[in-house]
Design a protein around this motif. Structure first.
Motif, PDB file in Angstrom:
ATOM      1  N   HIS A 238       0.825  -1.199   0.000  1.00 32.45           N
ATOM      2  CA  HIS A 238       0.000   0.000   0.000  1.00 32.45           C
ATOM      3  C   HIS A 238       0.862   1.254   0.000  1.00 32.45           C
ATOM      4  O   HIS A 238       1.931   1.276   0.622  1.00 32.45           O
ATOM      5  CB  HIS A 238      -0.887   0.052   1.249  1.00 32.45           C
ATOM      6  N   TYR A 240       0.058   5.173   1.133  1.00 30.95           N
ATOM      7  CA  TYR A 240      -0.921   6.098   1.719  1.00 30.95           C
ATOM      8  C   TYR A 240      -0.439   7.518   1.475  1.00 30.95           C
ATOM      9  O   TYR A 240       0.624   7.921   1.952  1.00 30.95           O
ATOM     10  CB  TYR A 240      -1.073   5.819   3.211  1.00 30.95           C
ATOM     11  N   HIS A 242      -0.879  11.015   2.461  1.00 29.29           N
ATOM     12  CA  HIS A 242      -1.400  11.754   3.608  1.00 29.29           C
ATOM     13  C   HIS A 242      -1.840  13.153   3.179  1.00 29.29           C
ATOM     14  O   HIS A 242      -1.427  13.658   2.120  1.00 29.29           O
ATOM     15  CB  HIS A 242      -0.282  11.823   4.669  1.00 29.29           C
ATOM     16  N   LEU A 272      -4.016   4.488  -1.214  1.00 26.26           N
ATOM     17  CA  LEU A 272      -4.943   5.094  -0.254  1.00 26.26           C
ATOM     18  C   LEU A 272      -4.695   6.601  -0.250  1.00 26.26           C
ATOM     19  O   LEU A 272      -3.563   7.049  -0.022  1.00 26.26           O
ATOM     20  CB  LEU A 272      -4.726   4.524   1.141  1.00 26.26           C
ATOM     21  N   ASP A 274      -5.756  10.275   1.310  1.00 26.57           N
ATOM     22  CA  ASP A 274      -6.454  10.950   2.399  1.00 26.57           C
ATOM     23  C   ASP A 274      -7.509  11.905   1.851  1.00 26.57           C
ATOM     24  O   ASP A 274      -7.276  12.599   0.851  1.00 26.57           O
ATOM     25  CB  ASP A 274      -5.451  11.722   3.264  1.00 26.57           C
ATOM     26  N   ALA A 335      -6.590   4.742   7.229  1.00 27.32           N
ATOM     27  CA  ALA A 335      -5.561   4.133   6.384  1.00 27.32           C
ATOM     28  C   ALA A 335      -4.913   2.962   7.102  1.00 27.32           C
ATOM     29  O   ALA A 335      -4.710   1.887   6.519  1.00 27.32           O
ATOM     30  CB  ALA A 335      -4.508   5.173   6.002  1.00 27.32           C
ATOM     31  N   ILE A 350       4.082   5.633   3.381  1.00 27.90           N
ATOM     32  CA  ILE A 350       3.342   6.881   3.559  1.00 27.90           C
ATOM     33  C   ILE A 350       4.076   7.984   2.816  1.00 27.90           C
ATOM     34  O   ILE A 350       5.315   8.036   2.807  1.00 27.90           O
ATOM     35  CB  ILE A 350       3.171   7.248   5.053  1.00 27.90           C
TER      36      ILE A 350
END
Length: 423
Positions: A238, A240, A242, A272, A274, A335, A350
């Motif tokens: 993944h 993410y 942010h 993912l 935000d 997340a 991230i």
């Protein structure tokens, strides 16, 4: 004559290979660093000298793979060219140049009883490696096992059998040139699946099995093994993005993480985003523009009408193709929850300029590799400075993350006394 006519039945074959490997392992455990390194350098020389033979063997594998309908991702894993062969040879030389872990003293102590105690690294013994369509694993796995003082029994996939045989012959040339036993790196000569089962039951001959392949292979190994297993599960990686991510950085990382090479285990499979990230549509557009199919939740679908709806299965799928699942998440905790439910413990990243948020993510995500502001495509032993890797372990015992030389050793306690007796 068919392939199996001159080859013993799988149980007898593996018993014989295991016995010879165990004898070779005793020699390898005592081999000097320079002797092992010389074997790898000679193997690299043989690879370069055998380039045409290896390419011809690979062409046969590729033709058969295309006839059998292998996916583009699997064909990419299978394909060799002069550049990839040079890369394999260079990897052998890189392993030869690594510090030898065997004999390293991990720690020393002198408890009140007066014994001088030390823990010293030693080889694991005989390592069985079961892998699928990547012929470079034949060289990488053989080299790492050799340099760590082990013997290896390699069982490559039928898709790459000719390529693996050609590469294995170069490893044998290197062993022979260095005066080491040729049985230190053996390649199972048959594609009969029963040989896999025989390896998994070879307790007392094979000390540990390392599976490298898809979910089906790993599941079979875990279910049937009667020897310890160093598992490498799916690469459900993944990224993410942010709320405080730099948009240009997020775009570049997302595209690279998915599209640099889609068929490797470190490729991003889920993005993912935000809810408060300012430019989510830009990320989706960049991925689609790079040739990636995006399957999204309702919020992502609303960003771009080219996005296809994601099914429940998509969040748990390792595509290994130019396909990515994408979701909008409401904050860090959402997340983290998504990764905990759907991740495989491989590599998660991230993207953020918020140092506190990054620290929380790195501490909270329970994966073998966790990254900040970097592409998950760096999940690789070579990129971590370990030379070639035997795999990325997603388990918790013995070794985790990229498994290289140190991960192929264990240790023993050495106690030195001075006529010391216990009261």
């Amino acid at each position: 004559m068919n392939e199996h006519s001159a080859i013993p039945a799988p149980e007898a074959l593996i018993a014989d290979m295991g016995a010879r490997a165990r004898a070779a392992a005793k020699v390898m455990a005592q081999a000097s660093t320079e002797t092992k390194a010389a074997a790898l350098r000679e193997a690299a020389r043989a690879l370069r000298a055998s380039k045409k033979a290896i390419l011809d063997a690979n062409a046969a594998d590729m033709a058969r793979g295309e006839e059998n309908g292998l996916s583009a991702a699997l064909l990419d894993r299978l394909k060799l060219d002069p550049g990839r062969i040079e890369g394999i040879a260079a990897a052998l030389e890189a392993v030869a140049a690594l510090p030898d872990p065997v004999g390293t003293v991990i720690d020393r102590s002198t408890p009140p009883n007066g014994l001088e105690l030390s823990r010293v690294r030693i080889p694991l013994g005989v390592i069985g490696i079961i892998y699928e369509s990547r012929p470079n694993v034949t060289a990488d796995a053989g080299a790492l096992c050799l340099m760590a003082g082990n013997a290896a029994v390699l069982r490559g996939g039928s898709e790459a059998i000719e390529s693996s045989r050609a590469i294995h012959a170069c490893l044998v040339d290197g062993l022979r040139a260095a005066g080491l036993p040729e049985d230190a790196v053996q390649l199972v000569p048959t594609t009969d699946r029963a040989a896999v089962g025989a390896m998994l039951r070879a307790s007392g001959l094979i000390d540990i099995v390392v599976p490298r392949g898809g979910k089906g292979l790993v599941a079979r190994v875990q279910e049937e093994a009667r020897v310890p297993v160093l598992s490498h599960l799916d690469g459900l990686c993944h990224t993410y993005v942010h709320a405080a991510a730099d948009p240009a950085m997020a775009r570049d990382i997302a595209v690279n993480a998915k599209m640099r090479r889609t068929g490797i285990c470190g490729a991003m499979e889920t993005l993912l985003i935000d809810r408060d990230f300012p430019e989510p549509a830009m990320l989706v557009d960049a991925l689609i523009g790079a040739g990636c199919e995006v399957r999204g939740d309702n919020a992502v679908q609303q960003l771009d009408d080219r996005v296809k709806p994601a099914s429940a299965e998509d969040w748990d799928t390792e595509y290994l193709e130019p396909i990515v699942s994408a979701a909008i998440v409401v904050g860090m905790e959402a997340a983290l929850d998504h990764i905990a439910r759907h991740g495989s413990g491989h590599t998660d990243a991230i993207v953020t300029d918020d140092a506190e948020a990054a620290a929380h993510f790195l501490a909270a995500v329970d994966s073998a590799i966790v990254m900040h502001n970097a592409s998950s495509q760096f999940a690789d032993g070579g990129e971590f400075g370990l030379g070639a890797e035997i795999g990325i372990s997603t388990g918790r015992l013995h070794a985790r993350g990229p498994v290289a030389l140190e991960g192929l050793t264990t240790y023993k306690w050495i106690a030195r006394g001075k006529g010391t007796i216990r009261a």
